[in-house]
Design a protein around this motif. Structure first.
Motif, PDB file in Angstrom:
ATOM      1  N   VAL A 272       0.861  -1.184   0.000  1.00  0.00           N
ATOM      2  CA  VAL A 272       0.000   0.000   0.000  1.00  0.00           C
ATOM      3  C   VAL A 272       0.893   1.227   0.000  1.00  0.00           C
ATOM      4  N   SER A 273       0.727   2.102  -0.984  1.00  0.00           N
ATOM      5  CA  SER A 273       1.522   3.326  -1.071  1.00  0.00           C
ATOM      6  C   SER A 273       0.613   4.538  -0.908  1.00  0.00           C
ATOM      7  N   PHE A 274       1.171   5.608  -0.338  1.00  0.00           N
ATOM      8  CA  PHE A 274       0.406   6.795   0.015  1.00  0.00           C
ATOM      9  C   PHE A 274       0.981   8.029  -0.674  1.00  0.00           C
ATOM     10  N   ALA A 275       0.093   8.994  -0.964  1.00  0.00           N
ATOM     11  CA  ALA A 275       0.524  10.262  -1.540  1.00  0.00           C
ATOM     12  C   ALA A 275       1.420  11.010  -0.552  1.00  0.00           C
ATOM     13  N   ALA A 276       2.356  11.800  -1.083  1.00  0.00           N
ATOM     14  CA  ALA A 276       3.340  12.479  -0.228  1.00  0.00           C
ATOM     15  C   ALA A 276       2.691  13.411   0.776  1.00  0.00           C
ATOM     16  N   ASP A 277       1.565  14.035   0.414  1.00  0.00           N
ATOM     17  CA  ASP A 277       0.927  15.000   1.307  1.00  0.00           C
ATOM     18  C   ASP A 277      -0.250  14.401   2.062  1.00  0.00           C
ATOM     19  N   ALA A 278      -0.345  13.074   2.108  1.00  0.00           N
ATOM     20  CA  ALA A 278      -1.416  12.412   2.870  1.00  0.00           C
ATOM     21  C   ALA A 278      -0.863  11.113   3.433  1.00  0.00           C
ATOM     22  N   LEU A 279      -0.050  11.241   4.483  1.00  0.00           N
ATOM     23  CA  LEU A 279       0.588  10.072   5.085  1.00  0.00           C
ATOM     24  C   LEU A 279      -0.129   9.676   6.382  1.00  0.00           C
ATOM     25  N   PRO A 280      -0.368   8.390   6.591  1.00  0.00           N
ATOM     26  CA  PRO A 280      -1.003   7.948   7.839  1.00  0.00           C
ATOM     27  C   PRO A 280      -0.026   8.071   9.002  1.00  0.00           C
ATOM     28  N   VAL A 281      -0.561   8.083  10.221  1.00  0.00           N
ATOM     29  CA  VAL A 281       0.309   8.178  11.392  1.00  0.00           C
ATOM     30  C   VAL A 281       0.781   6.810  11.846  1.00  0.00           C
ATOM     31  N   ARG A 282       0.047   5.757  11.518  1.00  0.00           N
ATOM     32  CA  ARG A 282       0.476   4.398  11.858  1.00  0.00           C
ATOM     33  C   ARG A 282      -0.209   3.404  10.944  1.00  0.00           C
ATOM     34  N   CYS A 283       0.457   2.269  10.730  1.00  0.00           N
ATOM     35  CA  CYS A 283      -0.077   1.194   9.890  1.00  0.00           C
ATOM     36  C   CYS A 283       0.133  -0.146  10.604  1.00  0.00           C
ATOM     37  N   HIS A 284      -0.808  -1.051  10.429  1.00  0.00           N
ATOM     38  CA  HIS A 284      -0.696  -2.393  10.988  1.00  0.00           C
ATOM     39  C   HIS A 284      -1.136  -3.418   9.955  1.00  0.00           C
ATOM     40  N   ARG A 285      -0.528  -4.579   9.979  1.00  0.00           N
ATOM     41  CA  ARG A 285      -1.048  -5.715   9.242  1.00  0.00           C
ATOM     42  C   ARG A 285      -1.977  -6.491  10.178  1.00  0.00           C
ATOM     43  N   PHE A 286      -2.885  -7.281   9.621  1.00  0.00           N
ATOM     44  CA  PHE A 286      -3.785  -8.073  10.452  1.00  0.00           C
ATOM     45  C   PHE A 286      -4.238  -9.296   9.681  1.00  0.00           C
ATOM     46  N   THR A 287      -4.744 -10.271  10.408  1.00  0.00           N
ATOM     47  CA  THR A 287      -5.372 -11.449   9.821  1.00  0.00           C
ATOM     48  C   THR A 287      -6.673 -11.718  10.557  1.00  0.00           C
ATOM     49  N   GLN A 288      -7.596 -12.395   9.894  1.00  0.00           N
ATOM     50  CA  GLN A 288      -8.845 -12.845  10.489  1.00  0.00           C
ATOM     51  C   GLN A 288      -9.188 -14.209   9.921  1.00  0.00           C
ATOM     52  N   GLN A 289      -9.685 -15.092  10.773  1.00  0.00           N
ATOM     53  CA  GLN A 289     -10.119 -16.389  10.270  1.00  0.00           C
ATOM     54  C   GLN A 289     -11.367 -16.250   9.408  1.00  0.00           C
ATOM     55  N   SER A 290     -12.216 -15.266   9.739  1.00  0.00           N
ATOM     56  CA  SER A 290     -13.420 -14.977   8.963  1.00  0.00           C
ATOM     57  C   SER A 290     -13.849 -13.564   9.291  1.00  0.00           C
ATOM     58  N   ALA A 291     -14.855 -13.055   8.578  1.00  0.00           N
ATOM     59  CA  ALA A 291     -15.344 -11.698   8.846  1.00  0.00           C
ATOM     60  C   ALA A 291     -15.936 -11.582  10.233  1.00  0.00           C
ATOM     61  N   ALA A 292     -16.442 -12.692  10.793  1.00  0.00           N
ATOM     62  CA  ALA A 292     -17.061 -12.667  12.114  1.00  0.00           C
ATOM     63  C   ALA A 292     -16.048 -12.826  13.238  1.00  0.00           C
ATOM     64  N   ALA A 293     -14.812 -13.191  12.912  1.00  0.00           N
ATOM     65  CA  ALA A 293     -13.797 -13.454  13.928  1.00  0.00           C
ATOM     66  C   ALA A 293     -13.049 -12.171  14.290  1.00  0.00           C
TER      67      ALA A 293
END
Length: 329
Positions: A272-293
């Motif tokens: 995931v790449s971001f525009a130079a003038d719109a940078l997030p303050v933090r990023c995380h990866r995640f996993t889920q076994q399902s949408a309900a989990a």
């Protein structure tokens, strides 16, 4: 496809909205607490206490909860809804800070979730994912395509681009597949735009070793499916490499990107790449076994310097969900 959140369980019996910890709630605020929606009640409560958002943020910090002024502004405008565990902690703290009945704002979040035609949150709800899955099955059936399409993924590298307006501009895919039966001559690509997107305005790009076939979409869920036609018919065991993409940019601020896998497969890489003038303050990866989990495997990712991107690699995909989420403030 984007945005998944697990369902949240809310208490069924909130305190009466007509009284607060300190006494009577003003009539206008009491009405908003009874009928909602959440953002109207929150805005009325902040106005009734005459607290600027900076002071609200300061009080939240004293409760051990960090929420930016921009997020608070989005919440009271209805542009975004608190959904993550940390955000729900903030809502409970707001009830105390704003001298509201216990569970009054939490109750409205659940009420808004069930409201027909209510506000669509930026992050997808479990209900919206179920609806999208049902729509997807219908669109695939319309194309006469089974869920796996006769192909197994050997490798998939996705590049997602977030624009200066924090919107999902588009994504490109490099895909390697192997046929597990004879006669396969196409792949059906799926795009699930952010809430509020216009799938009918999304462009399908056949970039290499494929061409665009039939395209179907469903406006309300933002789901689009597109046939990518090969120039040859694959026999069982044959592999094929191709590139394709989607140009979107039709929705509002984006806060995560994920991909669901119905079957185990080969390597998956997401950047995931971001525009130079719109940078997030933090990023995380995640996993889920399902949408309900619940989400698991949350690891912080560091933005690369000049390229302003984060990435993850799954050497061997398992059935479930994998993605990257980010916070703007």
């Amino acid at each position: 496809m984007r945005h998944a959140t697990s369902p949240t369980h809310f208490p069924a019996s909130p305190a009466s909205p007509t009284s607060s910890r300190a006494g009577l709630v003003p009539a206008e605020l009491a009405s908003a607490l009874r009928s909602g929606p959440f953002h109207v009640a929150l805005r009325a409560a902040i106005a009734a206490r005459r607290l600027p958002l900076q002071r609200v943020r300061h009080h939240l910090a004293r409760h051990g909860v960090s929420v930016g002024v921009t997020s608070l502004s989005y919440w009271q405008q209805g542009a975004r809804r608190p959904q993550r565990a940390e955000s729900l902690r903030a809502v409970r703290a707001l009830e105390e800070i704003l001298d509201l009945p216990d569970e009054s704002l939490i109750r409205l979040l659940a009420q808004d979730e069930d409201r027909p035609g209510g506000e669509r949150p930026t992050a997808r709800s479990y209900r919206s994912l179920v609806e999208a899955a049902d729509v997807l099955q219908g669109l695939l059936a319309d194309l006469g395509s089974p869920l796996d399409g006769g192909l197994h993924t050997v490798g998939h590298h996705e590049r997602v681009r977030i624009g200066a307006g924090r919107e999902l501009l588009g994504r490109d895919s490099e895909h390697i597949v192997r046929a597990h039966r004879d006669g396969i001559d196409r792949y059906v690509a799926i795009h699930h735009g952010d809430p509020g997107c216009a799938p009918e305005r999304t462009r399908v790009l056949a970039l290499e070793n494929c061409r665009t076939g039939r395209v179907r979409w469903h406006h309300d869920t933002g789901v689009l499916v597109a046939e990518l036609l090969f120039d040859t018919r694959l026999r069982a065991g044959d592999t094929h490499m191709f590139r394709y993409g989607f140009e979107d940019g039709t929705a509002g601020a984006s806060s995560e990107y994920f991909r669901s896998f119905s079957f185990a497969g080969g390597q998956y890489a997401l950047q995931v790449s971001f525009a130079a003038d719109a940078l997030p303050v933090r990023c995380h990866r995640f996993t889920q076994q399902s949408a309900a989990a619940p989400r698991a495997g949350r690891d912080e990712l560091t933005l690369s310097g000049s390229h302003r991107s984060v990435h993850l690699v799954e050497p061997q995909v398992r059935a479930g969900i994998v993605g990257i989420e980010w916070d703007w403030d």
